[in-house]
Design an enzyme around this catalytic site. Structure first.
Site, short mmCIF file in Angstrom:
data_model
loop_
_atom_site.label_atom_id
_atom_site.label_comp_id
_atom_site.label_asym_id
_atom_site.label_seq_id
_atom_site.Cartn_x
_atom_site.Cartn_y
_atom_site.Cartn_z
N SER A 29 0.79 -1.18 -0.10
CA SER A 29 -0.07 -0.03 0.15
C SER A 29 0.91 1.20 0.05
O SER A 29 2.02 1.32 0.51
CB SER A 29 -0.91 0.21 0.88
OG SER A 29 -1.59 -1.28 1.28
N SER A 31 1.91 5.10 -1.89
CA SER A 31 2.05 5.70 -3.31
C SER A 31 3.13 4.84 -4.19
O SER A 31 3.09 4.69 -5.51
CB SER A 31 2.34 7.15 -3.32
OG SER A 31 3.70 7.29 -2.52
N GLY A 100 3.09 2.12 8.05
CA GLY A 100 1.63 2.60 8.68
C GLY A 100 1.19 3.95 8.28
O GLY A 100 0.23 4.32 8.76
N GLU A 108 -0.64 -5.17 6.20
CA GLU A 108 0.50 -5.35 5.43
C GLU A 108 1.45 -6.08 6.48
O GLU A 108 2.27 -6.93 5.75
CB GLU A 108 1.21 -3.75 5.67
CG GLU A 108 0.52 -2.93 4.76
CD GLU A 108 1.05 -1.53 4.71
OE1 GLU A 108 0.85 -0.75 3.65
OE2 GLU A 108 1.65 -0.96 5.74
C1 5RP Z 1 0.90 2.36 4.36
C2 5RP Z 1 2.34 2.26 4.16
C3 5RP Z 1 3.17 2.72 2.95
O1 5RP Z 1 3.76 1.53 2.40
C4 5RP Z 1 4.06 3.89 3.54
O2 5RP Z 1 3.34 4.62 4.23
C5 5RP Z 1 4.75 4.31 2.26
O3 5RP Z 1 4.08 5.11 1.62
P1 5RP Z 1 4.49 5.93 0.24
O4 5RP Z 1 5.17 4.85 -0.83
O5 5RP Z 1 3.32 6.71 -0.28
O6 5RP Z 1 5.51 6.87 0.70
O7 5RP Z 1 3.00 1.44 5.22
O8 5RP Z 1 0.57 1.68 5.72
#
Ligand code: 5RP
Length: 237
Positions: A29, A31, A100, A108
């Site tokens: 999860s 971006s 998170g 996750e």
């Molecule tokens: C979600 C997560 C995401 O993997 C983490 O926040 C990184 O996100 P991004 O790739 O948008 O920086 O742990 O719970």
């Protein structure tokens, strides 16, 4: 595309190169993971990857994968996952993580724990010497227990905030229907293994965002001389 998105794209594409046909893949999860899911879908459409099944780690990844036509399978129906690819909010030199930021860390971590390999994809801004000096540790709690858990955590020399929603009044409600406390320990987290257990031992806590000894490889995207480079830092204990 801005520099950070260029790094995310490069690293997500490099991660997908580790996927082969017939695999069960954990779909992370956030971006960076979303770019990885899009890349995976393109390879499936092009016929470069066959008989692949994805296990989503959140509603975000489930909806995206469904829209892009990636065949999905429930976490409960798979004995194991071949490879999980996910992002992170902080990565220390020992490959320990804080996750998170998207409030999806319960599923996750379930997916990561069932995976033979967890591959982490980040841009360089996520690499830190010590965890939790900057990024708060997300702790998922039962709605009825949030204040009680907050009081206990604050006695551990930490600042603790209930995560509030944007474009909705009140707190963030997770995919599992719970709330999130964001915790900053005074001086950061030096012993992630101990803190992970200590927090999960508080009544009312579902799971926290420390991912300890789960990661097999970290791929980092960085920009050097206007070029995007992907590398894997050696794990340092
Ligand atoms: C979600 C997560 C995401 O993997 C983490 O926040 C990184 O996100 P991004 O790739 O948008 O920086 O742990 O719970």
């Amino acid at each position: 595309m801005d520099l950070q998105n260029q790094m995310k794209k490069a690293v997500a594409e490099a991660a997908v190169n580790e996927v082969t046909s017939n695999m069960i893949v954990g779909l992370g999860s956030g971006s960076t993971a979303a770019i990885m899911i899009k890349t995976l879908a393109n390879k499936i459409k092009a016929g470069e990857l066959k008989n692949l099944r994805g296990v989503p780690t959140s509603f975000q990844s489930e909806v995206l994968a469904l829209e892009l036509g990636i065949p999905l399978i429930d976490l409960v129906s798979v004995p194991q996952i071949d490879l999980a690819i996910d992002g992170a909010d902080e990565v220390n030199p020992d490959y320990q993580l804080i996750k998170g930021g998207g409030a999806c860390h319960v599923r996750e971590k379930l997916v990561a724990s069932k995976a033979n390999k967890l591959l982490i994809v980040v841009d360089q801004s996520k690499l830190v010497k010590n965890l939790n000096e900057v990024f708060p540790l997300p702790v998922e709690v039962l709605p009825s227990a949030w204040k009680q858990v907050k009081d206990v955590i604050e006695k551990m020399d930490a600042n603790c905030k209930l995560r509030m929603a944007e474009k909705k009044a009140g707190p963030v409600v997770t995919d599992e229907g719970n709330l999130v406390l964001d915790v900053l320990f005074n001086g950061g987290i030096k012993k992630p293994k101990e803190i992970e257990k200590q927090i999960n031992n508080i009544p009312g806590v579902l799971e926290n965002g420390l991912f300890v000894d789960l990661t097999y490889k970290v791929l980092v995207g960085k920009v050097e001389n206007n070029q995007t480079v992907v590398y894997s830092p050696e794990r340092v204990n």
